[in-house]
Design a protein around this motif. Structure first.
Motif, PDB file in Angstrom:
ATOM      1  N   TYR A   1     -14.276  29.909  79.285  1.00 51.42           N
ATOM      2  CA  TYR A   1     -15.519  30.586  78.947  1.00 51.42           C
ATOM      3  C   TYR A   1     -15.286  32.092  78.827  1.00 51.42           C
ATOM      4  N   GLU A   2     -14.530  32.666  79.758  1.00 46.83           N
ATOM      5  CA  GLU A   2     -14.248  34.099  79.715  1.00 46.83           C
ATOM      6  C   GLU A   2     -13.456  34.476  78.470  1.00 46.83           C
ATOM      7  N   LYS A   3     -12.473  33.651  78.104  1.00 44.00           N
ATOM      8  CA  LYS A   3     -11.715  33.909  76.870  1.00 44.00           C
ATOM      9  C   LYS A   3     -12.643  33.877  75.661  1.00 44.00           C
ATOM     10  N   PHE A   4     -13.523  32.893  75.667  1.00 45.90           N
ATOM     11  CA  PHE A   4     -14.460  32.753  74.552  1.00 45.90           C
ATOM     12  C   PHE A   4     -15.360  33.977  74.437  1.00 45.90           C
ATOM     13  N   THR A   5     -15.903  34.440  75.572  1.00 46.16           N
ATOM     14  CA  THR A   5     -16.821  35.583  75.524  1.00 46.16           C
ATOM     15  C   THR A   5     -16.094  36.886  75.211  1.00 46.16           C
ATOM     16  N   GLU A   6     -14.821  36.961  75.534  1.00 41.38           N
ATOM     17  CA  GLU A   6     -14.049  38.165  75.219  1.00 41.38           C
ATOM     18  C   GLU A   6     -13.698  38.247  73.739  1.00 41.38           C
ATOM     19  N   ASP A   7     -13.638  37.113  73.078  1.00 41.71           N
ATOM     20  CA  ASP A   7     -13.301  37.070  71.659  1.00 41.71           C
ATOM     21  C   ASP A   7     -14.579  37.324  70.853  1.00 41.71           C
ATOM     22  N   LYS A   8     -14.797  38.586  70.491  1.00 43.33           N
ATOM     23  CA  LYS A   8     -16.038  38.976  69.815  1.00 43.33           C
ATOM     24  C   LYS A   8     -16.262  38.202  68.512  1.00 43.33           C
ATOM     25  N   MET A   9     -15.207  38.001  67.769  1.00 39.40           N
ATOM     26  CA  MET A   9     -15.348  37.290  66.507  1.00 39.40           C
ATOM     27  C   MET A   9     -15.835  35.843  66.743  1.00 39.40           C
ATOM     28  N   MET A  10     -15.269  35.180  67.735  1.00 45.63           N
ATOM     29  CA  MET A  10     -15.662  33.813  68.060  1.00 45.63           C
ATOM     30  C   MET A  10     -17.106  33.780  68.566  1.00 45.63           C
ATOM     31  N   TRP A  11     -17.449  34.750  69.405  1.00 46.79           N
ATOM     32  CA  TRP A  11     -18.803  34.847  69.947  1.00 46.79           C
ATOM     33  C   TRP A  11     -19.809  35.058  68.816  1.00 46.79           C
ATOM     34  N   ASP A  12     -19.507  35.976  67.894  1.00 44.58           N
ATOM     35  CA  ASP A  12     -20.388  36.244  66.757  1.00 44.58           C
ATOM     36  C   ASP A  12     -20.537  35.008  65.875  1.00 44.58           C
ATOM     37  N   LEU A  13     -19.445  34.307  65.648  1.00 41.81           N
ATOM     38  CA  LEU A  13     -19.482  33.093  64.835  1.00 41.81           C
ATOM     39  C   LEU A  13     -20.377  32.034  65.475  1.00 41.81           C
TER      40      LEU A  13
END
Length: 114
Positions: A25-37
């Motif tokens: 979850y932390e990796k996901f939230t740190e990846d701005k592009m993935m979060w925006d997508l």
């Protein structure tokens, strides 16, 4: 997850499994592009669901108005399409209940608009 053979989780203890999920979850939230997508995708899904519901409601109301216009024309011999367009779906439902009674068009309008 006893007997789990999934490659990413090799029979870990509960605490280790929770730790892995938190890390993912932390990796996901740190990846701005993935979060925006993910945000864009979820927004599009919600917008589409809203549009489908609105389309259904509009179609339902339109069909109801056409049916009621036909009934009013048959029963009272008058075109009341403008009046029907001004009513809510709830009021259209009330007409459906009231039109079967032996009442005048003015009485029908008064009951619906209350």
């Amino acid at each position: 997850f006893k007997n789990n053979e999934y490659d990413g989780i090799i029979k870990e203890e509960k605490d280790d499994l929770i730790k892995q999920v938190v890390e993912m979850y932390e990796k996901f939230t740190e990846d701005k592009m993935m979060w925006d997508l993910a945000f864009v995708r979820e927004s599009a899904r919600m917008r589409e669901e809203g549009m489908m519901a609105e389309s259904y409601d509009n179609g339902y109301a339109s069909g109801k108005r056409a049916m009621l216009q036909s009934l009013i024309m048959t029963k009272y011999g008058q075109d009341e399409s403008e009046w029907l367009e001004s009513l809510t779906v709830k009021q259209l439902e009330k007409i459906t209940e009231e039109i079967l009674k032996e009442i005048t068009l003015d009485e029908l309008k008064n009951k619906v608009e209350k």
